[in-house]
Design an enzyme around this catalytic site. Structure first.
Site, PDB file in Angstrom:
ATOM      1  NE  ARG A   1      -2.895  -2.237   8.242  1.00 54.86           N
ATOM      2  CZ  ARG A   1      -2.543  -2.582   6.999  1.00 54.86           C
ATOM      3  NH1 ARG A   1      -2.673  -3.829   6.598  1.00 54.86           N
ATOM      4  NH2 ARG A   1      -2.077  -1.689   6.153  1.00 54.86           N
TER       5      ARG A   1
ATOM      6  CG  ASP B   1       0.343  -0.250   9.437  1.00 52.13           C
ATOM      7  OD1 ASP B   1      -0.089   0.574  10.267  1.00 52.13           O
ATOM      8  OD2 ASP B   1       0.826   0.081   8.342  1.00 52.13           O
TER       9      ASP B   1
ATOM     10  N   GLY C   1      -5.491   7.656   5.331  1.00 52.52           N
ATOM     11  CA  GLY C   1      -4.604   8.631   5.961  1.00 52.52           C
ATOM     12  C   GLY C   1      -3.402   8.937   5.082  1.00 52.52           C
TER      13      GLY C   1
ATOM     14  CE  LYS D   1      -0.761   3.831  12.716  1.00 50.26           C
ATOM     15  NZ  LYS D   1       0.000   4.484  11.642  1.00 50.26           N
TER      16      LYS D   1
ATOM     17  CE  LYS E   1      -2.884   0.637   3.607  1.00 51.76           C
ATOM     18  NZ  LYS E   1      -2.642   1.972   4.202  1.00 51.76           N
TER      19      LYS E   1
HETATM   20  C1  S3P Z   1       2.278   4.690   6.059  1.00 48.53           C
HETATM   21  C2  S3P Z   1       2.898   4.981   7.250  1.00 48.53           C
HETATM   22  C3  S3P Z   1       2.461   4.486   8.560  1.00 48.53           C
HETATM   23  C4  S3P Z   1       1.451   3.342   8.434  1.00 48.53           C
HETATM   24  C5  S3P Z   1       0.430   3.579   7.360  1.00 48.53           C
HETATM   25  C6  S3P Z   1       1.106   3.806   6.000  1.00 48.53           C
HETATM   26  C7  S3P Z   1       2.829   5.266   4.824  1.00 48.53           C
HETATM   27  O1  S3P Z   1       1.910   5.558   9.279  1.00 48.53           O
HETATM   28  O2  S3P Z   1       0.819   3.084   9.660  1.00 48.53           O
HETATM   29  O3  S3P Z   1      -0.424   2.443   7.243  1.00 48.53           O
HETATM   30  O4  S3P Z   1       2.544   4.756   3.724  1.00 48.53           O
HETATM   31  O5  S3P Z   1       3.579   6.253   4.919  1.00 48.53           O
HETATM   32  P1  S3P Z   1       2.870   6.643   9.989  1.00 48.53           P
HETATM   33  O6  S3P Z   1       4.276   6.282   9.644  1.00 48.53           O
HETATM   34  O7  S3P Z   1       2.552   7.991   9.504  1.00 48.53           O
HETATM   35  O8  S3P Z   1       2.578   6.517  11.434  1.00 48.53           O
END
Ligand code: S3P
Length: 668
Positions: free
Chosen positions: A388, A315, A91, A342, A19
């Site tokens: 998840r 995650d 996010g 999250k 992802k």
């Molecule tokens: C992600 C970073 C992580 C992760 C998210 C994907 C990314 O979050 O938990 O599922 O692709 O940059 P953070 O590093 O911002 O906490």
């Protein structure tokens, strides 16, 4: 199903594309001037949100498929989107694109998302970007530092930012702002967060200075186009590593997994718990280490997880907690406060669900303590729409002796649309939750989606059913899911004028679906209620329910998860635009209102209506059209068929011919 039968796992799983890398592949391709070929991208709801946002800024991104080309025209060609970005549940879409827009002088965007995303904190990106000079305002309730949010690109100044916690999203957003704004940026973190941005930028000609815990981007650099093959997501693969570790016999091979050391914390934790995980055939592919993991059952013991290890398995903590529930002794997770913000409050949600299942568990502000046991677990899991959680408890539910139902299995579409199919493949039919009965389609084929849209009474549902039958694929009536919620709301006795999206979605946990031979069948409390869903009371109120955006998002995610699992013909509003913008074939049926009224009455009365009856029905239809107007526009790439003067048979034949040609192209 005898739940005491030992579980033998077998097979090879190729989890979908990573992802984090998928989002970045699209964003870097959009920034570069030239063509980027992207293979094996994750075609999930989160990544669709990023693709749609970039398209709205003028980037030529075709439908996401196994192999496609993005034609970037550089940063100057990016324009402000006409409408707000719908970041849905993502996010990463929100935070990375905030950084992008912040550095594009003269361009602006409003960011919106679903209820879960709207609760998540955005100040973590807004504060450093504002310090660089970007203008960011929160447009929700006073004091709420989340979506909806407006970002306006400004000339930026250099920034040295010391982050108090490791975040790849914040780091990525600041690097994007630095690249777009042409200024130096340094980010320091307490522990290195995942480093895909750094690796991918280096492969695109961007020079970075990297230490153990800092990254510096010198000003004045451009991102060059570079092709990318997306490896499988280790976070998705972990569900199957956990399953194999907890099984009784057999083995699972997990292919093509990204083994970037900033991402493999969960495999280390599982090994420490006693899991038998062997890496075979690892190789460096495009700057990332990729390998095959072979996982076999073993006896597991509890462990301690905290400190610098947390960002490397953040995650995966929900599935690790589920493994802990089946391990000998206790497991303590600490320093993981970040889990509270999250897609859901994952500490509270995991603790509540495990406790409800009868597991001994203690909640900490920054983690939890889980006591393992072998007692059979049963109960109804509340996912809060968090992908998840659905998958973690899906794995737990597939173990012998356990019987779990999952309230919102469709939410896996956020990161792993074919999860239930892969779970069924690994454990065999009858083990996994009822949503997992998905037939024998091969795991790597791209499912065919035929989307049929059109105004009320245009005949979409009956046409879609017939087309599905002739193509020998399943039919999904998305309207039935709105009807299911409407039905549950009517049952409460509350006046329809008082229904809100929140109260309606309060019933969503009672609506699940099952794949039958012919269709994706909605179930209410686990039971088929077709007749009740077609009742007059439901018909009268369903339009009101379907007009609520959060409800639409929920139905969309349910329908998308079905379409990601098997070939489908889907009908309903917005199917070709919002739900399956990437459907390979989109049909928009139209007919004049007299003809639509006539057809509707024949269906309702089972006889030919007279002109007065038709005229009266036309009025009702016109009113309904006005109410639905915002939803019923055809997709730009839809084929419109005017059915006023053709028979349904002719129209079905035409669509079937188009679908066969499409399928031939897809799977020659
Ligand atoms: C992600 C970073 C992580 C992760 C998210 C994907 C990314 O979050 O938990 O599922 O692709 O940059 P953070 O590093 O911002 O906490």
């Amino acid at each position: 199903m005898s739940s005491a039968v030992p579980l033998t796992v077998k097979g090879t799983i190729r989890a979908p594309g990573d992802k984090s890398i998928s989002h970045r592949a699209l964003i870097f391709a959009a920034m570069a001037n030239g063509q980027t070929r992207i293979r094996d991208i994750l075609p999930s709801a989160d990544v669709h949100a990023t693709a749609a946002a970039l398209r709205a800024m003028g980037v030529d991104i075709p439908a996401l498929s196994e192999d496609f080309v993005v034609r970037g025209r550089g940063l100057d060609a990016l324009h402000s989107p006409e409408q707000a970005f719908d970041c849905a549940n993502s996010g990463t879409t929100t935070r990375l694109l905030t950084g992008l827009v912040a550095g594009l002088t003269g361009r602006a965007a409003r960011f919106e998302g679903d209820a879960s995303l709207s609760r998540r904190p955005m100040k973590r990106v807004a504060a450093p970007l504002s310090e660089m000079g970007a203008r960011i305002s929160f447009e929700g309730a006073a004091g709420h530092d989340g979506l909806p949010m407006r970002v306006s690109g400004q000339p930026l100044k250099a920034l040295r930012y010391v982050n108090t916690h490791a975040s790849a999203q914040v780091k990525g957003a600041l690097l994007l702002a630095g690249l777009c704004g042409g200024v130096d940026v340094t980010i320091e973190e307490p522990v290195r967060s995942r480093d895909h941005s750094e690796r991918m930028l280096a492969a695109r000609g961007v020079r970075l200075e990297i230490t153990d815990t800092s990254v510096t981007l010198p000003a004045g650099q451009v991102v060059l186009p570079a092709d990318v093959v997306v490896p499988s997501d280790p976070s998705s693969a972990t569900f199957f590593a956990a399953l194999a570790a907890m099984a009784d016999a057999g083995e699972l091979r997990l292919e093509n997994v990204c083994l970037n050391p900033t991402r493999t914390g969960a495999f280390d934790v599982l090994r420490r718990m006693g899991a038998d995980i062997v890496v075979e055939h690892s190789a460096d592919v495009g700057g990332e280490l990729i390998g095959t993991l072979v996982v076999r059952p073993s006896s597991l013991v509890g462990t301690q997880i905290g400190g610098a290890e947390i960002p490397r398995c953040i995650d995966e903590l929900p599935i690790i907690a589920c493994v802990a529930a089946r391990a000998r002794g206790e497991t303590r997770i600490t320093d993981a406060r970040e889990l509270r913000v999250k897609e859901s409050d994952r500490i509270r949600a995991v603790v509540d669900n495990l406790r409800m299942l009868g597991v001994e568990v203690e909640e900490f502000p920054d983690g939890m303590r889980v006591v393992g046991s072998t007692a059979p677990l049963s109960g109804h899991v509340v996912t809060h729409g968090d992908h998840r959680l659905a998958m973690a408890f899906g794995v737990l539910g597939a173990l012998p002796g356990n019987h779990l139902t999952i309230d919102d299995p469709g939410c896996v579409a956020v990161s792993y649309p074919a999860f239930w199919r892969d779970l069924t493949g690994a454990v065999g039919l009858g083990r996994a939750p009822e949503v997992a009965h998905v037939g024998s389609q091969s795991a790597t084929a791209t499912p065919l989606v035929v989307a049929i849209d059109g105004p009320a009474a245009s005949g979409k549902s009956s046409t879609a059913q017939w087309v599905a039958q002739l193509l020998d694929v399943r039919h999904v009536d998305s309207g039935a899911f709105y009807r299911a919620l409407t039905f549950l709301a009517t049952e409460t006795g509350e006046a329809p004028e008082r229904w809100t999206a929140e109260t309606l979605l309060g019933h969503a946990g009672r609506v699940t679906w099952r794949l039958t031979e012919r269709s994706v069948l909605p179930l209410v409390d686990g039971v088929e209620r077709d007749e009740a869903l077609r009742g007059a009371n439901v018909t009268r109120n369903v339009s009101r329910v379907a007009s609520m955006a959060p409800v639409r998002r929920w139905v969309n995610s349910v329908v998308r998860s079905a379409g990601a699992a098997v070939d489908v013909v889907v009908d309903g509003r917005d199917i070709g635009t919002a739900v399956f913008p990437d459907a390979q074939l989109k049909i928009f049926l139209v007919a004049d209102s007299w003809e639509r009224a006539r057809r509707r009455l024949i269906q309702r009365l089972s006889r030919r209506p007279n002109d007065a009856e038709i005229a009266e029905e036309v009025e009702a239809l016109v009113a309904r059209d006005a109410q639905d107007a915002t939803q019923s526009a055809p997709a730009r790439d839809a084929i419109t068929i005017d059915t006023t003067t053709v028979t349904q048979e002719e129209q079905v034949e035409r669509i079937v011919a188009l679908a066969r040609a499409t399928r031939e192209r897809l799977r020659p």
